[in-house]
Motif scaffolding. Structure first.
Motif, PDB file in Angstrom:
ATOM      1  N   GLY A  47      -2.140 -14.773   0.317  1.00  0.00           N
ATOM      2  CA  GLY A  47      -2.932 -13.556   0.149  1.00  0.00           C
ATOM      3  C   GLY A  47      -2.080 -12.355  -0.175  1.00  0.00           C
ATOM      4  N   GLU A  48      -0.923 -12.252   0.485  1.00  0.00           N
ATOM      5  CA  GLU A  48       0.002 -11.148   0.222  1.00  0.00           C
ATOM      6  C   GLU A  48       0.568 -11.225  -1.184  1.00  0.00           C
ATOM      7  OE1 GLU A  48       1.704 -10.384   4.763  1.00  0.00           O
ATOM      8  OE2 GLU A  48       2.716 -11.792   3.420  1.00  0.00           O
ATOM      9  N   LYS A  49       0.795 -12.444  -1.668  1.00  0.00           N
ATOM     10  CA  LYS A  49       1.319 -12.617  -3.028  1.00  0.00           C
ATOM     11  C   LYS A  49       0.329 -12.096  -4.062  1.00  0.00           C
ATOM     12  CE  LYS A  49       4.328 -16.583  -2.081  1.00  0.00           C
ATOM     13  NZ  LYS A  49       4.574 -18.019  -2.287  1.00  0.00           N
ATOM     14  N   SER A  50      -0.932 -12.443  -3.892  1.00  0.00           N
ATOM     15  CA  SER A  50      -1.953 -11.967  -4.831  1.00  0.00           C
ATOM     16  C   SER A  50      -2.049 -10.440  -4.809  1.00  0.00           C
ATOM     17  CB  SER A  50      -3.316 -12.579  -4.482  1.00  0.00           C
ATOM     18  OG  SER A  50      -3.285 -13.977  -4.601  1.00  0.00           O
ATOM     19  N   THR A  71      -0.992  -5.289  -7.358  1.00  0.00           N
ATOM     20  CA  THR A  71      -0.515  -3.910  -7.195  1.00  0.00           C
ATOM     21  C   THR A  71       0.579  -3.593  -8.205  1.00  0.00           C
ATOM     22  OG1 THR A  71      -1.042  -3.930  -4.835  1.00  0.00           O
ATOM     23  CG2 THR A  71       0.523  -2.268  -5.591  1.00  0.00           C
ATOM     24  N   VAL A  72       1.538  -4.509  -8.355  1.00  0.00           N
ATOM     25  CA  VAL A  72       2.648  -4.296  -9.292  1.00  0.00           C
ATOM     26  C   VAL A  72       2.133  -4.185 -10.722  1.00  0.00           C
ATOM     27  CG1 VAL A  72       4.698  -5.382 -10.297  1.00  0.00           C
ATOM     28  CG2 VAL A  72       4.407  -5.345  -7.817  1.00  0.00           C
ATOM     29  N   LEU A  85      10.005  -1.939  -9.366  1.00  0.00           N
ATOM     30  CA  LEU A  85       8.840  -2.796  -9.142  1.00  0.00           C
ATOM     31  C   LEU A  85       9.189  -4.271  -9.314  1.00  0.00           C
ATOM     32  CD1 LEU A  85       6.050  -0.710 -10.916  1.00  0.00           C
ATOM     33  CD2 LEU A  85       6.320  -1.085  -8.461  1.00  0.00           C
ATOM     34  N   CYS A  86      10.025  -4.571 -10.305  1.00  0.00           N
ATOM     35  CA  CYS A  86      10.476  -5.961 -10.508  1.00  0.00           C
ATOM     36  C   CYS A  86      11.305  -6.429  -9.308  1.00  0.00           C
ATOM     37  CB  CYS A  86      11.297  -6.071 -11.786  1.00  0.00           C
ATOM     38  SG  CYS A  86      10.384  -5.718 -13.292  1.00  0.00           S
ATOM     39  N   TYR A  87      12.205  -5.564  -8.856  1.00  0.00           N
ATOM     40  CA  TYR A  87      13.058  -5.899  -7.719  1.00  0.00           C
ATOM     41  C   TYR A  87      12.206  -6.099  -6.465  1.00  0.00           C
ATOM     42  CZ  TYR A  87      16.821  -5.470  -4.269  1.00  0.00           C
ATOM     43  OH  TYR A  87      17.692  -5.700  -3.234  1.00  0.00           O
ATOM     44  N   ARG A  92       0.836  -1.212   0.000  1.00  0.00           N
ATOM     45  CA  ARG A  92       0.000   0.000   0.000  1.00  0.00           C
ATOM     46  C   ARG A  92       0.864   1.252   0.000  1.00  0.00           C
ATOM     47  NH1 ARG A  92      -4.804  -1.497   4.367  1.00  0.00           N
ATOM     48  NH2 ARG A  92      -5.610  -3.320   3.245  1.00  0.00           N
ATOM     49  N   VAL A  93       1.931   1.238   0.795  1.00  0.00           N
ATOM     50  CA  VAL A  93       2.832   2.390   0.817  1.00  0.00           C
ATOM     51  C   VAL A  93       3.583   2.498  -0.508  1.00  0.00           C
ATOM     52  CG1 VAL A  93       4.861   3.396   1.936  1.00  0.00           C
ATOM     53  CG2 VAL A  93       3.086   2.332   3.328  1.00  0.00           C
ATOM     54  N   ILE A  94       4.020   1.357  -1.045  1.00  0.00           N
ATOM     55  CA  ILE A  94       4.723   1.351  -2.332  1.00  0.00           C
ATOM     56  C   ILE A  94       3.833   1.929  -3.421  1.00  0.00           C
ATOM     57  CG2 ILE A  94       5.660  -0.148  -4.140  1.00  0.00           C
ATOM     58  CD1 ILE A  94       7.517   0.268  -1.756  1.00  0.00           C
ATOM     59  N   GLU A  95       2.561   1.598  -3.395  1.00  0.00           N
ATOM     60  CA  GLU A  95       1.638   2.125  -4.404  1.00  0.00           C
ATOM     61  C   GLU A  95       1.576   3.649  -4.335  1.00  0.00           C
ATOM     62  OE1 GLU A  95      -2.921   1.479  -6.049  1.00  0.00           O
ATOM     63  OE2 GLU A  95      -2.303   0.603  -4.145  1.00  0.00           O
ATOM     64  N   VAL A  96       1.492   4.190  -3.114  1.00  0.00           N
ATOM     65  CA  VAL A  96       1.457   5.646  -2.946  1.00  0.00           C
ATOM     66  C   VAL A  96       2.751   6.273  -3.451  1.00  0.00           C
ATOM     67  CG1 VAL A  96       1.370   7.525  -1.255  1.00  0.00           C
ATOM     68  CG2 VAL A  96      -0.150   5.556  -1.003  1.00  0.00           C
TER      69      VAL A  96
END
Length: 542
Positions: free
Chosen positions: A241-244, A249-250, A227-229, A204-208
């Motif tokens: 769930g976190e993987k999905s 998001t990516v 994003l790949c890294y 969520r923070v990465i998206e922001v």
């Protein structure tokens, strides 16, 4: 403390505090509202289920109240929690004399420009647990702006200079390629030094952060690499769930970038990973759309994606057809011819690769062939090889099914060598060979007529147009006559060469026609024989 003033506070089930109701309510609008109209004086209790920062943060709040509105413990490690807690407790109205807690924390946040990189990261990590709080978005925006500004500054002061477009107020981070390996390594360290630090932040923070980078015209190539890294670094230890959530998001962030800066290899890696987890339909569509738009860059190995578990065929042919439709979604005319031919060449190799699959139905095989127009290929020799291999492997197909597969071939776009191979190919159905012969005859006659029209247009005199009566032999003899009698100048040498070439082509036509007549006679003889013996008609190609 007066027993009647006791207030029992259960904070998120972590710890229970006994506080003075009068002291806390004088600073907290929430507590004041809860008990100002209550006549109950004993066993007062309040339960908070989502108090920002938990029990440790509530303790800081009580210290602020008991210390008469003063605190010297606002720092990057607790400021996010304190701001959210102050707003949660409505500590912005009920303190007179000095600044209330909301004002103090927000004033401290304005000093963010003096924080170190590590302090900003600490505040961000704390803030990622508060994203559902209304005030958290304001804190996160300030922290992300500070973080991105520091990244940009590091590029501007690095050996690899940064520059901004005169029309753009944002950042543009890039560098020239140098031959020195040490310089390249230095550039990599300078450019990507922040990747590892940001891996600790949740999606969520990465998206922001990334959306803020995009809005500031940050280099899309660097964002794509980050994003790949990020996805590779966190994926191994993440829950299902976190993987999905991470993949979706990516992919969503990739779609916000200029697609030319996104690596097709990274997209295929994400696609293969996504096959084993539950992704939303929207996410898969975005991912496939991005890959389809880069189809002219991919390799054959990339396309060999295993079919879904419930399918019997080897490779996911439907996926490749969707790639092709995406590639051509704006129409063939909108795709540069060079890109179109690259994809056509790639599909020729792909067709040969999937042709031996015994479970691949003719309809799916044909769908790949027909996904691209014939104009994408100068020659259909590659498709012929794939069709020949498919019919050879699928020997149990009926004549109708074989003919359906052969409908994918445009005989006019086969080279002479391939055409000659086709009419002698034993595995092709007789009807297909007959159609090929008729098609080639029609094509040669059309070329002959075009040549005669050119010759007529360029005759130097009326006498040279006369063909002696009684002369037979059709177009080939007329072409010879024209080639001999025309007094062509140097400017018409090309026409002469064309006429001589057509003479050879018509000769080939006559040979093909004789072969066709012979094979048709043989086929009729075989049919008559089969009727008398009640046997199936044999193939005419032997």
């Amino acid at each position: 403390m007066d027993e009647n003033c006791y207030l029992e506070v259960d904070v998120n089930g972590e710890e229970v505090f006994m506080v003075d109701k009068r002291v806390i309510s004088s600073y907290s609008g929430k507590i004041n509202k809860l008990f100002s109209k209550s006549n109950k004086t004993h066993h007062l209790k309040v339960i908070f289920h989502d108090f920002p920062g938990g029990a440790a943060n509530f303790e800081l709040i009580t210290r602020f109240c008991y210390n008469k509105g003063k605190t010297a413990n606002i720092n990057p490690s607790n400021i996010s929690n304190l701001i959210c807690a102050a707003h949660f407790m409505e500590m912005n109205k009920f303190f007179a004399g000095t600044e209330n807690l909301c004002e103090q924390t927000e004033k401290s946040l304005q000093e963010i420009k003096y924080w170190t990189w590590s302090e900003v990261l600490v505040a961000l990590k704390q803030c990622q647990n508060l994203l559902r709080k209304p005030i958290s978005s304001i804190i996160l925006d300030k922290l992300s702006d500070s973080l991105i500004g520091r990244i940009a500054s590091s590029h501007e002061t690095s050996p690899c200079p940064s520059f901004s477009s005169p029309e753009s107020p944002g950042f543009r981070l890039s560098c020239e390629t140098r031959s020195s390996e040490s310089f390249k390594n230095g550039v990599v360290r300078t450019t990507y030094w922040w990747f590892e630090d940001l891996v600790a932040l949740n999606t969520r923070v990465i998206e922001v952060l990334v959306r803020s980078m995009v809005s500031k015209n940050f280099d899309n190539a660097i964002i794509s690499k980050f994003l790949c890294y990020y996805q590779k670094s966190r994926f191994v230890t993440a829950s299902s769930g976190e993987k999905s959530e991470m993949i979706e998001t990516v992919v969503d962030l990739f779609s916000a970038l200029d697609i030319s800066y996104v690596s097709y290899k990274s997209l295929f890696e994400i696609l293969r990973v996504g096959l084993n987890i539950s992704l939303s339909h929207i996410c898969r569509n975005k991912l496939e759309s991005m890959i389809g738009s880069l189809l002219d860059q991919v390799t054959l190995d990339n396309l060999l994606v295993p079919s879904p578990a419930q399918k019997s065929y080897l490779y996911d042919v439907d996926l490749v057809v969707r790639f092709l439709r995406t590639f051509l979604r704006k129409g063939v005319c909108c795709v540069p011819l060079s890109r179109l031919k690259k994809v056509a060449s790639l599909m020729d190799f792909y067709l040969v690769e999937i042709a031996p699959d015994p479970h691949l139905k003719p309809s799916k095989f044909l769908a790949v062939i027909r996904a691209l127009p014939d104009s994408a290929r100068d020659s259909l020799d590659g498709i012929y090889r794939a069709v020949s291999l498919y019919i050879e492997v699928h020997s149990t197909l009926s004549e109708e099914q074989k003919m359906a597969v052969c409908f994918g071939l445009n005989y006019e776009k086969l080279s002479t060598e391939t055409f000659n191979h086709l009419i002698q190919n034993k595995i092709f159905p007789p009807k297909s060979i007959t159609q090929a012969l008729i098609c080639r005859q029609r094509k040669l006659k059309s070329l002959l007529q075009d040549t005669e029209q050119v010759a007529t247009t360029n005759r130097p005199s009326r006498s040279s147009q006369i063909v002696p009566k009684g002369r037979k032999g059709g177009g080939s003899q007329q072409i010879v006559l024209y080639a001999r009698k025309l007094n062509l100048s140097d400017e018409n040498e090309k026409l002469k060469a064309h006429l001589q070439g057509m003479q050879w082509r018509v000769s080939e036509l006559e040979k093909v026609c004789r072969k066709m007549q012979f094979r048709m006679a043989k086929m009729m003889k075989s049919r008559l024989s089969s009727r008398s013996n009640a046997r199936s008609v044999p193939k005419i190609c032997s």
